[in-house]
Design a protein around this motif. Sequence first.
Motif, short mmCIF file in Angstrom:
data_model
loop_
_atom_site.label_atom_id
_atom_site.label_comp_id
_atom_site.label_asym_id
_atom_site.label_seq_id
_atom_site.Cartn_x
_atom_site.Cartn_y
_atom_site.Cartn_z
N ASP A 36 55.00 37.55 22.46
CA ASP A 36 53.72 36.88 22.71
C ASP A 36 53.85 35.83 23.81
N TYR A 39 54.15 37.55 27.18
CA TYR A 39 52.83 38.07 27.58
C TYR A 39 51.93 36.95 28.09
N ILE A 263 49.78 39.37 21.85
CA ILE A 263 49.62 40.82 21.92
C ILE A 263 50.28 41.51 20.73
N TRP A 277 47.12 44.96 20.96
CA TRP A 277 47.47 45.63 22.21
C TRP A 277 46.35 46.57 22.66
N SER A 278 45.65 47.21 21.72
CA SER A 278 44.53 48.06 22.09
C SER A 278 43.34 47.22 22.56
#
Length: 489
Positions: A36, A39, A263, A277-278
């Motif tokens: 995370d 990201y 994420i 993530w989607s």
Amino acid sequence: MDTCIDRLTNTTNGNLSTSAISYICGQFTDAGYAIDTTYLLFSAYLVFAMQLGFAMLCAGSVRSKNTMNILLTNVLDAAIGSIFYYLFGYAFAFGGPSNGFIGKQFFGLKEIGTIDGFDYSNFLFQWAFAIAAAGITSGSIAERTQFVSYLIYSSFLTGFVYPVVAHWFWAEDGWASPFNTDNLLFGSGAIDFAGSGVVHMVGGLAGLCGAYIEGPRIGRFVVVDGKRRSVVLRGHSATLVVLGTLLLWFGWYGFNPGSFNKIFVSYGTGGTINGQWSGVGRAAVTTTLAGSSAALTTLFGKRFISGHWNVTDVCNGLLGGLAAITSGCSVVDPWAAIICGFVAACVLIGCNILAEKLQYDDPLEAAQLHGGCGIWGLIFTGLFADEKYVIQVYNRKPGTPYGLFMGGGGKLLGAQVIQILVITGWVFVLMGSLFFTLNKIGLLRISEKDEMTGMDLARHGGLAYTYRDDYDTYNNDEVGDRENNGDCV
């Protein structure tokens, strides 16, 4: 971590020792934090790259004699924003626990990292947003504003005005935040996922205050046959405009998808593709489609109005679509994003027509683009937010308010309208007062002589470009004649 221990205990039927289970889950949790954080930092770097986009867009949109000035202001927006957001801004925005109006922890990043979710990576990401708001404002008041005014307004905007708005709508204890489950506005809070209101409206409306108070550039509106007419003062480089636009589009993939902050979050019980993530991927797709739809709508709309295929108009339309989808990128379907971009382009064209009729001068159309399209973005979210996405992204229970056109009633739309009204009032009162005061004490606008000469020569010691041809003659009288004729210097 407790959930991990329970799941692993049930899965292994007690065949693993408690210490082994705790160790495995601890390693799993550490890996999650690392993923995370990586990201979020990557997203912060993308958002910061938007400063380069702003710089190139601004440089291309002004006349060559003011290039050095606008580039310097873009650099200093980041530098000034760093210090003031570090000292005050982050604390006012996210310093909790606090009250619903303003944060009161983490001044100078003191004790940062002691609360889950508030660490150095979160500060960096939020700082990149703060300086973006300041960069928007600089475009509205370009080519005629004293340099000291940039320093003053940028400090005030990044250190106080913007952070308080961010606290209201993004902090867990903000009075209108969708994360404040104890006191949700209309049962939903205002959904402004990545900042159509918090960033774009604040920056755009602040620019509107400054540009309105100091008035249009010399030669922008001239009297012909007793009537005051508009004269286009074109920027000197379409190349830089396109470069800046594409850099901003690229950075928007950190701006919007990055606003998830994390994420490594599953929406199910594990072993499913349906996770944060989607949602990140969906936000990237809606961002792309809204910008593209707005660009194409502007292309054909301006072709119908003016008879030309104009690349700079298309670039501004594209950015208007991106500003509009920023609010609802995570909670709408891709087909809705196309509608968002289409309407955003129409809003921008309409705002520009109105600005010309009112003789309002904004060299980058920043107030129309970020302010007008930001307002539409908030309304769009109140109309098209999908229930299942609102439940997933904001961890809500079924029955939560969502988009009016999606069957969710009008509560979310009402919260969005409240956000528009309070941001408008807050920015107009504070930034309007600041610019009014600067104007009264003679610190806002440069002299007529300096404006005719160009700020690069008058205030910054030289031109941004090393060449000079016959067209770039900086004799005051000649420049003044060209300005009055609407020519671009």
